[in-house]
Design a protein around this motif. Structure first.
Motif, PDB file in Angstrom:
ATOM      1  N   ALA A   7      -5.397  17.388  -3.014  1.00  0.00           N
ATOM      2  CA  ALA A   7      -4.020  17.404  -2.517  1.00  0.00           C
ATOM      3  C   ALA A   7      -3.942  18.148  -1.188  1.00  0.00           C
ATOM      4  O   ALA A   7      -3.264  17.717  -0.265  1.00  0.00           O
ATOM      5  N   ILE A  10      -5.447  15.909   2.069  1.00  0.00           N
ATOM      6  CA  ILE A  10      -4.708  14.897   2.824  1.00  0.00           C
ATOM      7  C   ILE A  10      -3.612  15.553   3.651  1.00  0.00           C
ATOM      8  O   ILE A  10      -3.307  15.107   4.753  1.00  0.00           O
ATOM      9  N   ARG A  11      -3.052  16.625   3.171  1.00  0.00           N
ATOM     10  CA  ARG A  11      -2.036  17.328   3.957  1.00  0.00           C
ATOM     11  C   ARG A  11      -2.653  17.963   5.188  1.00  0.00           C
ATOM     12  O   ARG A  11      -2.033  17.991   6.257  1.00  0.00           O
ATOM     13  N   ARG A  13      -5.393  16.911   6.685  1.00  0.00           N
ATOM     14  CA  ARG A  13      -5.769  15.825   7.612  1.00  0.00           C
ATOM     15  C   ARG A  13      -4.551  15.424   8.421  1.00  0.00           C
ATOM     16  O   ARG A  13      -4.615  15.266   9.645  1.00  0.00           O
ATOM     17  N   LEU A  14      -3.425  15.262   7.744  1.00  0.00           N
ATOM     18  CA  LEU A  14      -2.182  14.937   8.448  1.00  0.00           C
ATOM     19  C   LEU A  14      -1.831  16.020   9.460  1.00  0.00           C
ATOM     20  O   LEU A  14      -1.503  15.725  10.617  1.00  0.00           O
ATOM     21  N   ASN A  52       4.544  18.534   1.735  1.00  0.00           N
ATOM     22  CA  ASN A  52       3.974  17.331   1.122  1.00  0.00           C
ATOM     23  C   ASN A  52       4.931  16.162   1.355  1.00  0.00           C
ATOM     24  O   ASN A  52       5.673  15.783   0.459  1.00  0.00           O
ATOM     25  N   PRO A  53       4.921  15.582   2.547  1.00  0.00           N
ATOM     26  CA  PRO A  53       5.956  14.616   2.932  1.00  0.00           C
ATOM     27  C   PRO A  53       5.840  13.283   2.210  1.00  0.00           C
ATOM     28  O   PRO A  53       4.787  12.944   1.665  1.00  0.00           O
ATOM     29  N   THR A  54       6.918  12.541   2.210  1.00  0.00           N
ATOM     30  CA  THR A  54       6.928  11.182   1.670  1.00  0.00           C
ATOM     31  C   THR A  54       6.452  10.206   2.750  1.00  0.00           C
ATOM     32  O   THR A  54       6.378  10.547   3.930  1.00  0.00           O
ATOM     33  N   ILE A  55       6.181   8.981   2.328  1.00  0.00           N
ATOM     34  CA  ILE A  55       5.631   8.006   3.273  1.00  0.00           C
ATOM     35  C   ILE A  55       6.666   7.578   4.313  1.00  0.00           C
ATOM     36  O   ILE A  55       6.299   7.141   5.393  1.00  0.00           O
ATOM     37  N   THR A  56       7.944   7.705   4.023  1.00  0.00           N
ATOM     38  CA  THR A  56       8.949   7.351   5.031  1.00  0.00           C
ATOM     39  C   THR A  56       8.912   8.365   6.187  1.00  0.00           C
ATOM     40  O   THR A  56       9.135   7.991   7.339  1.00  0.00           O
TER      41      THR A  56
END
Lengths: 74, 74
Positions: A7, A10-11, A13-14, A52-56
């Motif tokens: 978890a 990916i955060r 990496r973003l 932890n953002p959403t895909i939108t």
DNA sequence: CTGTGACTGGGAGTCCGTG
DNA sequence: GCACGGACTCCCAGTCACA
């Protein structure tokens, strides 16, 4: 030990991708926030991997930066 | 007029990719849910574009399917 | 210009069921 | 096996004051 590795991954990496691409554009976090239609402090949180953002949200960021959503996560 | 187009877009791209890749594996939604560590009804919602998942969920889905997160969103 | 703690409403994610 | 609904908990979206 190391409970939430995937978890965090990916955060982070973003976070890294956002900061790099923003700096390539020569934008401040505030300027970036305006482009993406988000709040200044929210961008700060994202670039530190604190959210932890959403895909939108990822979609808004990608559009503002002129890249694909996948470019931000991969 | 066309209020939330972009937001719908990325959810439907995800929905389509999920269903296709799952079916390629010959998995039921329930089997997929178990692989990804998510709930069966949530997978159903995602494949119908009815939900707005976080990136940690996208990561779980990608890992279960053996693809990159970007492969699911682009 | 950026980091951080705190706050609230709404939605993410789970679990029960039904046809 | 899947779509869909209701109900629940908890966390995300979005903002502010301050350092």
């Amino acid at each position: 030990m190391t409970v939430h590795v995937a978890a965090m991954d990916i955060r982070e990496r973003l976070a890294r991708n956002l900061r790099l691409l923003r700096q390539e554009k020569g934008w401040s976090q505030e300027a970036f926030a305006d482009e993406a239609g988000l709040h200044r402090t929210y961008i700060s949180d994202l670039e530190r991997g604190a959210r932890n953002p959403t895909i939108t949200v990822v979609d808004k960021l990608a559009i503002a930066l002129g890249v694909t959503p996948g470019r931000l996560l991969d």
